[in-house]
Design a protein around this motif. Sequence first.
Motif, mmCIF file in Angstrom:
data_model
loop_
_atom_site.group_PDB
_atom_site.id
_atom_site.type_symbol
_atom_site.label_atom_id
_atom_site.label_comp_id
_atom_site.label_asym_id
_atom_site.label_seq_id
_atom_site.Cartn_x
_atom_site.Cartn_y
_atom_site.Cartn_z
ATOM 1 N N GLU A 1 0.828 -1.207 0.000
ATOM 2 C CA GLU A 1 0.000 0.000 0.000
ATOM 3 C C GLU A 1 0.865 1.261 0.000
ATOM 4 N N ARG A 2 1.910 1.266 0.801
ATOM 5 C CA ARG A 2 2.800 2.439 0.846
ATOM 6 C C ARG A 2 3.474 2.676 -0.499
ATOM 7 N N VAL A 3 3.879 1.583 -1.155
ATOM 8 C CA VAL A 3 4.540 1.703 -2.458
ATOM 9 C C VAL A 3 3.557 2.216 -3.515
ATOM 10 N N ILE A 4 2.395 1.578 -3.604
ATOM 11 C CA ILE A 4 1.407 1.958 -4.617
ATOM 12 C C ILE A 4 0.901 3.370 -4.371
ATOM 13 N N ASP A 5 0.551 3.680 -3.137
ATOM 14 C CA ASP A 5 0.071 5.029 -2.827
ATOM 15 C C ASP A 5 1.141 6.078 -3.136
ATOM 16 N N GLY A 6 2.412 5.738 -2.857
ATOM 17 C CA GLY A 6 3.504 6.659 -3.164
ATOM 18 C C GLY A 6 3.625 6.919 -4.658
ATOM 19 N N LEU A 7 3.477 5.876 -5.459
ATOM 20 C CA LEU A 7 3.526 6.044 -6.907
ATOM 21 C C LEU A 7 2.390 6.942 -7.397
ATOM 22 N N PHE A 8 1.204 6.727 -6.858
ATOM 23 C CA PHE A 8 0.070 7.547 -7.277
ATOM 24 C C PHE A 8 0.197 8.989 -6.794
ATOM 25 N N LEU A 9 0.843 9.195 -5.644
ATOM 26 C CA LEU A 9 1.106 10.562 -5.192
ATOM 27 C C LEU A 9 2.028 11.286 -6.181
ATOM 28 N N LEU A 10 3.026 10.557 -6.683
ATOM 29 C CA LEU A 10 3.930 11.138 -7.678
ATOM 30 C C LEU A 10 3.197 11.512 -8.967
ATOM 31 N N LEU A 11 2.114 10.770 -9.268
ATOM 32 C CA LEU A 11 1.316 11.051 -10.465
ATOM 33 C C LEU A 11 0.263 12.135 -10.224
ATOM 34 N N GLY A 12 0.231 12.664 -9.006
ATOM 35 C CA GLY A 12 -0.691 13.757 -8.712
ATOM 36 C C GLY A 12 -1.996 13.340 -8.067
ATOM 37 N N ASP A 13 -2.117 12.084 -7.659
ATOM 38 C CA ASP A 13 -3.337 11.611 -7.005
ATOM 39 C C ASP A 13 -3.313 12.007 -5.524
ATOM 40 N N ALA A 14 -4.466 11.979 -4.901
ATOM 41 C CA ALA A 14 -4.586 12.268 -3.473
ATOM 42 C C ALA A 14 -4.077 11.074 -2.656
ATOM 43 N N PRO A 15 -3.701 11.294 -1.405
ATOM 44 C CA PRO A 15 -3.262 10.174 -0.551
ATOM 45 C C PRO A 15 -4.377 9.148 -0.369
ATOM 46 N N GLY A 16 -4.001 7.906 -0.126
ATOM 47 C CA GLY A 16 -4.970 6.852 0.175
ATOM 48 C C GLY A 16 -5.568 6.182 -1.050
ATOM 49 N N HIS A 17 -4.824 6.101 -2.142
ATOM 50 C CA HIS A 17 -5.352 5.542 -3.397
ATOM 51 C C HIS A 17 -5.899 4.118 -3.212
ATOM 52 N N CYS A 18 -5.143 3.246 -2.561
ATOM 53 C CA CYS A 18 -5.559 1.839 -2.454
ATOM 54 C C CYS A 18 -6.883 1.692 -1.708
ATOM 55 N N ARG A 19 -7.025 2.363 -0.599
ATOM 56 C CA ARG A 19 -8.259 2.235 0.176
ATOM 57 C C ARG A 19 -9.430 2.910 -0.511
ATOM 58 N N ARG A 20 -9.159 3.970 -1.267
ATOM 59 C CA ARG A 20 -10.239 4.638 -2.021
ATOM 60 C C ARG A 20 -10.706 3.793 -3.206
ATOM 61 N N SER A 21 -9.852 2.906 -3.680
ATOM 62 C CA SER A 21 -10.207 2.124 -4.868
ATOM 63 C C SER A 21 -11.056 0.908 -4.531
ATOM 64 N N ILE A 22 -11.285 0.641 -3.263
ATOM 65 C CA ILE A 22 -12.115 -0.497 -2.865
ATOM 66 C C ILE A 22 -13.542 -0.268 -3.338
ATOM 67 N N GLY A 23 -14.083 -1.258 -4.025
ATOM 68 C CA GLY A 23 -15.477 -1.197 -4.459
ATOM 69 C C GLY A 23 -15.727 -0.400 -5.718
ATOM 70 N N LYS A 24 -14.691 0.046 -6.375
ATOM 71 C CA LYS A 24 -14.889 0.792 -7.626
ATOM 72 C C LYS A 24 -15.006 -0.146 -8.789
#
Length: 86
Positions: free
Chosen positions: A63-86
């Motif tokens: 989660e830390r790795v994936i969320d960090g990558l998405f932060l670098l791409l300009g996404d908000a913190p917490g990408h993995c937990r926000r993606s649940i149920g999408k």
Amino acid sequence: MARRLKALMIEVGAALSQLLHLVLGGMLHVVDDDMPMPDRDETLSSRVGRAAIAGERWALIAERVIDGLFLLLGDAPGHCRRSIGK
């Protein structure tokens, strides 16, 4: 055109994430009788988010790795937990 290309790339990224989740989870399912078959509609981020909430160590690290990558791409913190149920 740029907006439509960005939308397409987001969809392609989600499809690749689903494929990666299915391949990795499927390999674990084959070698471990206790692992369920992964859901083909779930992304890798969603699976990691659910496992992180459950406190699984591997998922907390991933989660830390994936969320960090998405932060670098300009996404908000917490990408993995926000993606649940999408």
